[in-house]
Design a protein around this motif. Structure first.
Motif, mmCIF file in Angstrom:
data_model
loop_
_atom_site.group_PDB
_atom_site.id
_atom_site.type_symbol
_atom_site.label_atom_id
_atom_site.label_comp_id
_atom_site.label_asym_id
_atom_site.label_seq_id
_atom_site.Cartn_x
_atom_site.Cartn_y
_atom_site.Cartn_z
ATOM 1 N N SER A 1 0.827 -1.209 0.000
ATOM 2 C CA SER A 1 0.000 0.000 0.000
ATOM 3 C C SER A 1 0.859 1.256 0.000
ATOM 4 O O SER A 1 2.013 1.234 0.435
ATOM 5 C CB SER A 1 -0.914 0.023 1.233
ATOM 6 N N ARG A 2 0.279 2.340 -0.459
ATOM 7 C CA ARG A 2 0.868 3.664 -0.358
ATOM 8 C C ARG A 2 -0.194 4.637 0.149
ATOM 9 O O ARG A 2 -1.384 4.475 -0.132
ATOM 10 C CB ARG A 2 1.417 4.136 -1.710
ATOM 11 N N THR A 3 0.252 5.631 0.914
ATOM 12 C CA THR A 3 -0.635 6.676 1.405
ATOM 13 C C THR A 3 -0.388 7.945 0.596
ATOM 14 O O THR A 3 0.761 8.371 0.439
ATOM 15 C CB THR A 3 -0.380 6.945 2.896
ATOM 16 N N LEU A 4 -1.454 8.530 0.083
ATOM 17 C CA LEU A 4 -1.355 9.685 -0.802
ATOM 18 C C LEU A 4 -1.977 10.917 -0.155
ATOM 19 O O LEU A 4 -3.089 10.853 0.381
ATOM 20 C CB LEU A 4 -2.081 9.375 -2.123
ATOM 21 N N GLY A 5 -1.257 12.027 -0.203
ATOM 22 C CA GLY A 5 -1.775 13.317 0.239
ATOM 23 C C GLY A 5 -1.363 14.385 -0.752
ATOM 24 O O GLY A 5 -0.427 14.180 -1.531
ATOM 25 N N TRP A 6 -2.040 15.534 -0.743
ATOM 26 C CA TRP A 6 -1.711 16.578 -1.717
ATOM 27 C C TRP A 6 -2.228 17.933 -1.252
ATOM 28 O O TRP A 6 -3.047 18.018 -0.342
ATOM 29 C CB TRP A 6 -2.320 16.246 -3.088
ATOM 30 N N TRP A 7 -1.725 18.973 -1.888
ATOM 31 C CA TRP A 7 -2.270 20.318 -1.701
ATOM 32 C C TRP A 7 -1.988 21.166 -2.928
ATOM 33 O O TRP A 7 -1.060 20.884 -3.689
ATOM 34 C CB TRP A 7 -1.714 20.994 -0.441
ATOM 35 N N ILE A 8 -2.819 22.182 -3.119
ATOM 36 C CA ILE A 8 -2.684 23.106 -4.236
ATOM 37 C C ILE A 8 -2.425 24.501 -3.673
ATOM 38 O O ILE A 8 -3.027 24.903 -2.676
ATOM 39 C CB ILE A 8 -3.964 23.122 -5.104
ATOM 40 N N GLY A 9 -1.523 25.245 -4.317
ATOM 41 C CA GLY A 9 -1.192 26.595 -3.866
ATOM 42 C C GLY A 9 -2.355 27.557 -4.023
ATOM 43 O O GLY A 9 -3.263 27.342 -4.843
ATOM 44 N N PRO A 10 -2.352 28.647 -3.266
ATOM 45 C CA PRO A 10 -3.496 29.566 -3.238
ATOM 46 C C PRO A 10 -3.844 30.189 -4.588
ATOM 47 O O PRO A 10 -5.009 30.472 -4.859
ATOM 48 C CB PRO A 10 -3.066 30.630 -2.222
ATOM 49 N N ARG A 11 -2.861 30.404 -5.447
ATOM 50 C CA ARG A 11 -3.133 31.049 -6.740
ATOM 51 C C ARG A 11 -3.751 30.091 -7.763
ATOM 52 O O ARG A 11 -4.190 30.524 -8.837
ATOM 53 C CB ARG A 11 -1.845 31.638 -7.312
ATOM 54 N N HIS A 12 -3.772 28.797 -7.448
ATOM 55 C CA HIS A 12 -4.192 27.821 -8.456
ATOM 56 C C HIS A 12 -5.326 26.916 -7.986
ATOM 57 O O HIS A 12 -5.616 25.902 -8.633
ATOM 58 C CB HIS A 12 -2.980 26.973 -8.869
ATOM 59 N N ARG A 13 -5.959 27.279 -6.882
ATOM 60 C CA ARG A 13 -7.075 26.471 -6.393
ATOM 61 C C ARG A 13 -8.328 26.690 -7.239
ATOM 62 O O ARG A 13 -8.466 27.690 -7.917
ATOM 63 C CB ARG A 13 -7.352 26.805 -4.923
ATOM 64 N N ARG A 14 -9.230 25.696 -7.144
ATOM 65 C CA ARG A 14 -10.508 25.745 -7.848
ATOM 66 C C ARG A 14 -10.340 25.842 -9.366
ATOM 67 O O ARG A 14 -11.134 26.474 -10.065
ATOM 68 C CB ARG A 14 -11.387 26.900 -7.326
ATOM 69 N N ALA A 15 -9.282 25.190 -9.857
ATOM 70 C CA ALA A 15 -9.071 25.129 -11.306
ATOM 71 C C ALA A 15 -8.985 23.680 -11.786
ATOM 72 O O ALA A 15 -8.620 23.430 -12.936
ATOM 73 C CB ALA A 15 -7.785 25.876 -11.681
ATOM 74 N N GLY A 16 -9.296 22.733 -10.898
ATOM 75 C CA GLY A 16 -9.301 21.318 -11.280
ATOM 76 C C GLY A 16 -7.942 20.645 -11.243
ATOM 77 O O GLY A 16 -7.812 19.476 -11.634
ATOM 78 N N TYR A 17 -6.909 21.346 -10.758
ATOM 79 C CA TYR A 17 -5.576 20.742 -10.738
ATOM 80 C C TYR A 17 -5.482 19.549 -9.788
ATOM 81 O O TYR A 17 -4.811 18.560 -10.086
ATOM 82 C CB TYR A 17 -4.527 21.787 -10.343
ATOM 83 N N ALA A 18 -6.136 19.634 -8.643
ATOM 84 C CA ALA A 18 -6.042 18.537 -7.673
ATOM 85 C C ALA A 18 -6.628 17.256 -8.252
ATOM 86 O O ALA A 18 -6.018 16.188 -8.182
ATOM 87 C CB ALA A 18 -6.742 18.916 -6.369
ATOM 88 N N SER A 19 -7.816 17.352 -8.837
ATOM 89 C CA SER A 19 -8.445 16.163 -9.436
ATOM 90 C C SER A 19 -7.569 15.566 -10.525
ATOM 91 O O SER A 19 -7.389 14.341 -10.601
ATOM 92 C CB SER A 19 -9.812 16.547 -10.034
ATOM 93 N N GLU A 20 -6.997 16.422 -11.357
ATOM 94 C CA GLU A 20 -6.148 15.954 -12.459
ATOM 95 C C GLU A 20 -4.893 15.270 -11.932
ATOM 96 O O GLU A 20 -4.524 14.176 -12.389
ATOM 97 C CB GLU A 20 -5.781 17.139 -13.356
#
Length: 203
Positions: A116-135
């Motif tokens: 198994s692997r554990t996955l976490g992530w974050w997006i910087g403030p200038r690029h949120r709500r642009a679908g980058y996290a899902s992609e």
């Protein structure tokens, strides 16, 4: 006498260098570095020292609060990137269009299972709500499975609806709800998901 001391110091330095190299090798083996991962808008890759300032720019007060980080947690991570020895499992998301870093992820060995692997992530403030996290998450999940890991674990706070939506979108299944301790000492109600690659034998 000075010569003897010098030889001892050199020998000690070589021993420390060798041990450090072995430790680095063991860490690399345990974390199993992923190859570069490509998606339509992003290159997901290991950070280099030149990324330190851009990585720091992805970490704001909202990110610290959502992840339960302290400012010291962030400083340690950024300093490690700048030193050329980034936190094992850290990846950055680089935009194909202009080379900016839009976010980061961590891919860590799971405590429960070697497969198994554990996955976490974050997006910087200038690029949120642009679908980058899902992609980025969709591409990473595929790459982690391609690397031979059967299960991907994702944990989030019950209040983090954005992560829950991404988990639903990629087909991750909720497997547990339990209190989750965070780096800043707080404890929040948490949800844990698992993503398993579908096979021909699965419905």
């Amino acid at each position: 006498m000075a010569l003897v001391v010098g030889v001892v110091l050199v020998a000690g330095g070589l021993w420390a260098w060798r041990v450090s190299g072995l430790v680095d090798k063991e860490i690399r083996a345990r974390y199993g570095a992923l190859p570069e991962v490509e998606s339509s808008r992003l290159l997901l890759r290991a950070p280099v020292p030149q990324d330190a300032v851009a990585v720091a720019a992805t970490i704001d007060a909202e990110m610290l609060a959502r992840n339960g980080w302290t400012k010291r947690t962030a400083r340690v991570l950024v300093k490690a990137v700048a030193s050329g020895h980034p936190t094992p499992g850290l990846l950055v998301f680089e935009s194909w269009s202009d080379g900016t870093l839009v976010g980061c992820a961590t891919v860590h060995p799971s405590n429960s299972d070697a497969s198994s692997r554990t996955l976490g992530w974050w997006i910087g403030p200038r690029h949120r709500r642009a679908g980058y996290a899902s992609e980025a998450v969709a591409a990473l999940v595929e790459a982690i499975h391609d690397a031979g890991f059967t299960i991907i674990e994702i944990g989030t706070a019950e209040s983090n609806l954005a992560v829950q939506r991404i988990c639903a979108r990629i087909g991750a299944t909720e497997v547990d709800r339990r209190a989750q301790p965070l780096p800043n000492g707080s404890v929040v109600p948490g949800i844990w998901y698992e993503h398993r690659r579908a096979t021909a034998d699965m419905p």
